[in-house]
Write a protein that holds these residues in place. Structure first.
Motif, PDB file in Angstrom:
ATOM      1  N   UNK A 422       0.825  -1.213   0.000  1.00 39.99           N
ATOM      2  CA  UNK A 422       0.000   0.000   0.000  1.00 39.99           C
ATOM      3  C   UNK A 422       0.855   1.258   0.000  1.00 39.99           C
ATOM      4  N   UNK A 423       0.436   2.233   0.816  1.00 41.96           N
ATOM      5  CA  UNK A 423       1.136   3.531   0.858  1.00 41.96           C
ATOM      6  C   UNK A 423       2.599   3.415   1.259  1.00 41.96           C
ATOM      7  N   UNK A 424       2.914   2.395   2.072  1.00 45.67           N
ATOM      8  CA  UNK A 424       4.290   2.243   2.548  1.00 45.67           C
ATOM      9  C   UNK A 424       5.244   2.054   1.356  1.00 45.67           C
ATOM     10  N   UNK A 425       4.715   1.370   0.337  1.00 46.65           N
ATOM     11  CA  UNK A 425       5.563   1.109  -0.824  1.00 46.65           C
ATOM     12  C   UNK A 425       5.959   2.427  -1.501  1.00 46.65           C
ATOM     13  N   UNK A 426       5.037   3.374  -1.533  1.00 50.46           N
ATOM     14  CA  UNK A 426       5.354   4.696  -2.102  1.00 50.46           C
ATOM     15  C   UNK A 426       6.442   5.376  -1.275  1.00 50.46           C
ATOM     16  N   UNK A 498       1.087  11.693  -6.721  1.00 49.84           N
ATOM     17  CA  UNK A 498       1.425  11.662  -8.158  1.00 49.84           C
ATOM     18  C   UNK A 498       2.930  11.822  -8.338  1.00 49.84           C
ATOM     19  N   UNK A 499       3.503  12.698  -7.520  1.00 47.46           N
ATOM     20  CA  UNK A 499       4.950  12.940  -7.612  1.00 47.46           C
ATOM     21  C   UNK A 499       5.708  11.728  -7.051  1.00 47.46           C
ATOM     22  N   UNK A 500       5.276  11.260  -5.880  1.00 46.69           N
ATOM     23  CA  UNK A 500       6.000  10.161  -5.215  1.00 46.69           C
ATOM     24  C   UNK A 500       5.982   8.880  -6.051  1.00 46.69           C
ATOM     25  N   UNK A 501       4.874   8.645  -6.727  1.00 44.30           N
ATOM     26  CA  UNK A 501       4.760   7.407  -7.511  1.00 44.30           C
ATOM     27  C   UNK A 501       5.497   7.513  -8.830  1.00 44.30           C
ATOM     28  N   UNK A 502       5.885   8.752  -9.215  1.00 41.20           N
ATOM     29  CA  UNK A 502       6.535   8.938 -10.520  1.00 41.20           C
ATOM     30  C   UNK A 502       5.522   9.085 -11.644  1.00 41.20           C
ATOM     31  N   UNK A 518       1.960  16.251   6.824  1.00 45.45           N
ATOM     32  CA  UNK A 518       2.596  14.971   7.138  1.00 45.45           C
ATOM     33  C   UNK A 518       3.767  14.714   6.186  1.00 45.45           C
ATOM     34  N   UNK A 519       4.268  13.479   6.200  1.00 42.86           N
ATOM     35  CA  UNK A 519       5.469  13.194   5.409  1.00 42.86           C
ATOM     36  C   UNK A 519       5.271  13.390   3.905  1.00 42.86           C
ATOM     37  N   UNK A 520       4.051  13.104   3.411  1.00 44.26           N
ATOM     38  CA  UNK A 520       3.875  13.096   1.950  1.00 44.26           C
ATOM     39  C   UNK A 520       4.243  14.438   1.325  1.00 44.26           C
ATOM     40  N   UNK A 521       3.860  15.533   1.974  1.00 48.97           N
ATOM     41  CA  UNK A 521       4.150  16.862   1.421  1.00 48.97           C
ATOM     42  C   UNK A 521       5.641  17.118   1.327  1.00 48.97           C
TER      43      UNK A 521
END
Ligand SMILES: Cc1cc2nc3c(=O)[nH]c(=O)nc-3n(C[C@H](O)[C@H](O)[C@H](O)COP(=O)(O)O)c2cc1C
Ligand code: SF4
Length: 678
Positions: A422-426, A498-502, A518-521
């Motif tokens: 899931x999200x952890x993989x990103x 979108x950015x993290x996944x490429x 949070x961390x994503x930003x």
């Protein structure tokens, strides 16, 4: 008899330690009314039972009233501490584990607006950046009373039956005397090294006078401040030798660095993405130079490195502290030859950051830590095996599957992707956060060992779930980024994911609008800035990334500040418009009718996720509980037994971000406590 270097006993004066692994002092902020009560004791006893040789309790237990707690420390200046510590020590001793406590006076590393609102003291006027208090420069009577306080506190610990104590001397009062940067006193307590160490030796002599020779006493100190104007390695070695030669201490617990700032603290206690065992060689040099019992801890998370630390003779006792927060049964698993089953510490440092911001230390991926009483680490078998179907193999789903399988249920996991995570993989795509993948890998391996059946590439529809003929269905489908937060121009923005996944390439001039904090930003900003783009991170909050917390922020800042990045707080992204080949971002403010504009070519929005809950709502009318969760049972480890619709075919639950946008700990905790009650 094992030949594993880690499992050899160690003789510390009269005390035989059963192996070479210790838990170094760390205040998990579990005290109640300043006392180590049931939660505190249960935490240490769990680790004692599993075989750790020595647990150095507390962390910065306060010896004086004018050293008020900054993170809910134990108040060792109160007599009532004796009873609580005695209970803890007795129960750990019954399990064969030695018990000591770290005592300290925080000096300037605290605040005057805590406890009794007494002035903060230090041997100089310099304030510590991290805690911000301007100290009172100590007078002779301050020195005299604090020396006595140390003696009193040590005597209490001896009365409680502890094996010994350790004095904290890095960043606290004792080494505020050691350091030329903080010691502004004249002789006899200021000036040359002997004068700067005089306070420590006066304290040690007082402790010996009160507690005698048999009580073990060590010092945890920095052997190199790593600060211009501070004491360096040469002076640190001289200090180590003087401590040994004094005959007043029984062991050295070596630290390297300074902790007066968040970056300094993070170099002393490295987090994920930072090098493993960065100060091990340094501690080894001190051991070699002094030939004296040497302890050390600093990101030695794995058994192989710990074993090397002992086998190479660099250390006598190796600290595996966060490793024990992640897996309290680490030593037992080594003894049983089950190292592969150890739940790995991934260096997320949620534990340590939380003691300042969240109230108590919790492990990001072991929710039983700190909750030993209400959510025990051991998982009991269910009275009967049932068929459990989990939809989604992110952290929540994997945890639910693992725990349900431990309970003896027959578990099937349906996952849309071709692998778990899931999200952890990103997150783990980023080199610096690669260690996060162990959260998934460990759970997946445990599930496989327990016979959980996985069906990947399965975007589960209702009929897929029904075909598994489940007794229990757990929807752990997570969420998707929600970016529609603007008055106009929602279609012009992309998400942090979108950015993290490429999926979306970074622009050249980018506004990252982060109101999740949070961390994503920050991860997205980091990835974009790395390409050479100009990045402005905008938040309506009064500080940026509040959910990331202090030590976790350090590596981000080290990356972002060396690149073309700016931070803008207290502005809210109102709308985005097309302008020429680019975009115009209009910022508004919660503080008044103010606005600003930015010309950029990309706007990234981080605003958490919205639940992927379609499947859940389709299944709901068919379920016996109509999706209802018994919160009392969930919170106390009880059994889920809601019967809102007796005709229903199964019970239905959803967990993690499929309920609401939260974090990894919340997702895993949902999985654990729900599955425990099935
Ligand atoms: C929640 C938490 C609180 C801590 N508090 C203290 C403390 O009060 N005193 C201290 O000397 N070290 C403290 N530490 C540092 C640990 O003793 C240890 O040095 C550090 O975690 C690095 O070792 P590790 O990588 O094995 O965890 C703390 C660590 C954690 C995780
Ligand atoms: S929160 Fe992270 S660093 Fe702390 S013990 Fe758990 S895995 Fe390790």
């Amino acid at each position: 008899m094992s030949t594993d270097p880690l499992l050899q006993p160690y003789q510390l004066k009269h005390l035989t330690l059963r192996n070479r692994i210790l838990i170094t002092s760390h205040e998990p902020a579990y005290p109640e009314d300043g006392m180590p009560k049931d939660r505190y004791r249960a935490y240490h006893v769990e680790r004692a039972k599993a075989g750790v040789a020595l647990t150095m309790t507390a962390g910065s237990a306060s010896v004086s009233r004018d050293s008020p707690p900054v993170f809910n420390n134990i108040l060792a200046w109160k007599d009532e501490v004796v009873g609580h510590m005695k209970k803890l020590a007795d129960e750990c001793h019954d399990e064969g584990c030695a018990v000591m406590i770290q005592l300290t006076h925080l000096g300037r590393r605290t605040r005057w607006d805590k406890g009794d609102w007494l002035p903060v003291v230090s041997p100089g006027y310099e304030r510590e950046p991290a805690h911000r208090a301007f100290p009172k420069k100590m007078e002779d009577w301050d020195i005299a009373r604090i020396i006595e306080d140390y003696g009193d506190a040590a005597e209490r610990m001896k009365a409680a039956g502890l094996d010994g104590i350790e004095l904290e001397a890095y960043g606290h009062l004792m080494d505020q005397f050691f350091s030329p940067l903080t010691n502004d006193l004249d002789a006899p307590y200021g000036g040359d090294l002997d004068n700067r160490m005089r306070f420590a030796f006066d304290v040690l002599r007082e402790i010996r006078r009160r507690c005698g020779e048999e009580f073990l006493v060590g010092v945890r100190y920095s052997g190199d401040e790593c600060l211009p104007g501070g004491f360096g390695k040469a002076e640190g070695l001289a200090m180590s030798q003087k401590l040994k030669d004094s005959g007043l201490v029984d062991f050295l617990n070596v630290v390297r660095g300074h902790i007066d700032t968040d970056p300094g603290l993070t170099d002393v206690i490295p987090i994920q993405g930072m090098r493993n065992a960065p100060h091990l060689d340094f501690a080894g040099e001190i051991r070699a130079a002094t030939n004296f019992p040497t302890f050390h801890a600093a990101k030695i998370p794995d058994v192989a490195t710990a074993r090397h630390a002992i086998a190479s003779g660099k250390l006598d006792m190796v600290g595996m502290t966060r490793a024990h927060m992640a897996d309290p049964h680490l030593v037992r698993k080594i003894v049983e030859g089950r190292e592969d089953d150890i739940r790995p510490c991934v260096g997320a440092n949620y534990c340590l950051d939380r003691i300042y911001q969240g109230g108590m230390a919790l492990c990001l991926h072991n929710p039983s830590t700190g909750r030993e009483i209400e959510m025990p680490h051991a998982i009991e078998k269910a009275p009967e095996a049932r068929r459990v179907t989990v939809v989604g193999a992110g952290p929540a789903g994997l945890e639910a599957a693992r725990v349900a399988a431990e309970r003896g249920h027959i578990v099937t996991v349906l996952e849309a992707a071709d692998q778990p995570g899931g999200q952890i993989r990103l997150t783990a795509r980023q080199e610096r956060r690669r260690e996060m993948i162990s959260i998934v890998a460990w759970r997946f391996e445990q599930c496989e060992k327990l016979g959980v059946s996985f069906r990947f590439n399965t975007f589960a529809e209702m009929h897929d779930v029904l075909a598994t003929e489940p007794d229990e269905v757990i929807v752990a489908t997570g969420g998707l980024p929600h970016t529609e937060v603007l008055g106009a121009g929602n279609e012009l923005v992309v998400s942090a994911w979108d950015i993290l996944s490429g999926d979306v390439a970074p622009g050249r001039t980018v506004l990252v609008y982060d109101d999740a904090g949070d961390h994503a930003g920050l991860m997205a900003a980091d990835m974009i800035a790395e390409t050479g783009a100009s990045v402005e991170i905008v938040t309506p909050d009064r500080s940026f990334a509040p959910e990331v917390m202090a030590m976790n922020l350090v590596p981000y800042m080290r990356n972002l500040q060396k690149r073309d990045t700016t931070f803008t707080v207290t502005w809210r992204l109102a709308e985005v418009q097309c302008e020429g080949n680019g975009l115009r971002a209009v910022l508004g403010s919660d503080y008044g009718a103010f606005s600003r504009e930015r010309q950029v070519d990309q706007v990234v929005v981080n605003h958490g996720t919205r639940p992927l809950d379609e499947l859940y709502f389709e299944l709901k009318p068919l379920s016996r509980n109509l999706g209802e969760v018994d919160y009392e049972a969930l919170s106390t480890g009880g059994v889920q037994a809601v019967e809102a619709n007796p005709e229903g075919r199964f019970r239905l639950y959803r967990i993690g971000d499929a309920v609401a946008s939260r974090n990894t700990h919340a997702a895993i905790y949902d999985g654990l406590r729900l599955a425990r009650g099935l």
